[in-house]
Design a protein around this motif. Structure first.
Motif, mmCIF file in Angstrom:
data_model
loop_
_atom_site.group_PDB
_atom_site.id
_atom_site.type_symbol
_atom_site.label_atom_id
_atom_site.label_comp_id
_atom_site.label_asym_id
_atom_site.label_seq_id
_atom_site.Cartn_x
_atom_site.Cartn_y
_atom_site.Cartn_z
ATOM 1 N N LYS A 23 -36.898 17.306 3.324
ATOM 2 C CA LYS A 23 -37.901 18.021 2.519
ATOM 3 C C LYS A 23 -39.293 17.440 2.768
ATOM 4 N N GLN A 24 -39.387 16.133 2.795
ATOM 5 C CA GLN A 24 -40.675 15.492 3.056
ATOM 6 C C GLN A 24 -41.189 15.842 4.445
ATOM 7 N N LEU A 25 -40.274 15.896 5.398
ATOM 8 C CA LEU A 25 -40.650 16.246 6.764
ATOM 9 C C LEU A 25 -41.160 17.679 6.842
ATOM 10 N N LEU A 26 -40.474 18.603 6.178
ATOM 11 C CA LEU A 26 -40.901 20.004 6.175
ATOM 12 C C LEU A 26 -42.236 20.173 5.462
ATOM 13 N N ASP A 27 -42.406 19.475 4.345
ATOM 14 C CA ASP A 27 -43.658 19.588 3.590
ATOM 15 C C ASP A 27 -44.850 19.025 4.351
ATOM 16 N N SER A 28 -44.576 18.092 5.266
ATOM 17 C CA SER A 28 -45.673 17.476 6.016
ATOM 18 C C SER A 28 -46.231 18.409 7.084
#
Length: 306
Positions: free
Chosen positions: A206-211
């Motif tokens: 999720k953090q990777l996608l949001d970045s």
């Protein structure tokens, strides 16, 4: 299930059924259902109702119904939720279309570990009984092709469409289902190799996608019918059977284009297997721990669980 209660309890249940309906015939089998006896036991009946509580018996019952061409009225429960459908009826899907492979051993808690609401078996059991009566009478529309999901906390019913998987392996005989649902000793080395594959959590993804990062490929190795039910945004489908046959390996190489690889399936087992095959072909990747089920439970509840 594969284990049976003592004979006195069985006889007591049989007597109570006769008190309710003296015209009801009850046949008792004081043995474990197995690959050796399943076809002989089930062949005399028109409908099979599966209320078992373990994966080896579910696959056994399903495969026996496919070989005998019997409808399989399926129900399962866990904690506050239940599922019901009709498998192998009038050309409809069977259990392997929904769950092509069992989850890795220990991935799914037992009812003893996770608990189950005591009245839930009654709810799902009544649905199974209703479906059975409809099949016997030839009336109404069954749940074949539809998975009914019941949530007792919300008191809601949802439906997911099911279709036969055109590339599923043909069921030709009954196998060793304990071995099928576990890790055979002969494959211990393979399992250790898969465990060496790096993992990431759904929170990390999720953090990777949001970045906004675009230097990775999110690979979904489930079957096409599962992909239609639920998907993680941005994922690309390359089914495990294609990877096993080799054609999917070339496709993954083309998709990566020097990007890093993250793979997922329903719960993590099939994607670990796919990454093991890809690793043998020089492709390194990271497995999404818990798969799309963990994504739905912990990140995005709008993604259907099945």
């Amino acid at each position: 299930g594969t284990s049976w209660v003592g004979k006195p309890k069985i006889e007591s249940a049989k007597n109570r059924i006769h008190e309710i309906n003296p015209h009801c015939q009850v046949d008792l089998y004081e043995t474990r259902l197995s690959s050796e006896n399943a076809l002989d036991i089930l062949k005399s009946y028109d409908v099979v109702v599966d209320g078992t509580d373990n994966f080896p018996t579910r696959y056994l019952v399903n495969d026996a119904c496919v070989l005998l061409n019997k409808p399989n009225v399926y129900g399962s429960i866990f904690r506050f939720e239940g599922q019901a459908t009709v498998f192998n009826y009038e050309g409809g899907p069977n259990y392997r279309d929904l769950y092509p492979e069992p989850p890795p051993p220990g991935m799914v808690p037992s009812c003893a570990e996770g608990g189950v609401l005591g009245i839930l078996p009654g709810m799902i059991g009544v649905i199974q009984a209703t479906e059975t009566i409809k099949i016997v009478l030839g009336e109404g529309t069954t749940l074949s092709g539809r998975l009914l999901l019941y949530n007792s906390l919300d008191m809601t019913f949802r439906e997911l469409k099911l279709r036969p998987n055109p590339v599923r392996p043909v069921i030709e005989k009954l196998i060793d289902y304990e071995q099928f649902c576990g890790i055979p000793q002969a494959k211990a080395q393979e399992a250790e190799s898969k465990m060496a594959i790096p993992e990431m959590t759904v929170q990390d993804l999720k953090q990777l996608l949001d970045s906004g990062a675009d230097d990775f490929v999110l690979l979904d190795v489930r079957n096409p019918n599962e992909y239609e039910i639920a998907k993680i945004p941005g994922s690309v489908l390359v089914p495990l059977p294609d990877i096993e046959q080799g054609s999917g390996v070339a496709k993954v190489k083309e998709l990566m284009n020097s990007h890093r690889l993250i793979a997922h399936c329903k719960m993590g087992g099939r994607s670990a297997k796919a990454l093991g095959i890809l690793k043998e072909n020089g492709i390194e990747g990271t497995n999404l721990k818990g798969g799309i089920t963990a994504w739905s439970q912990e990140i995005d509840s709008s993604v259907p669980q099945y």
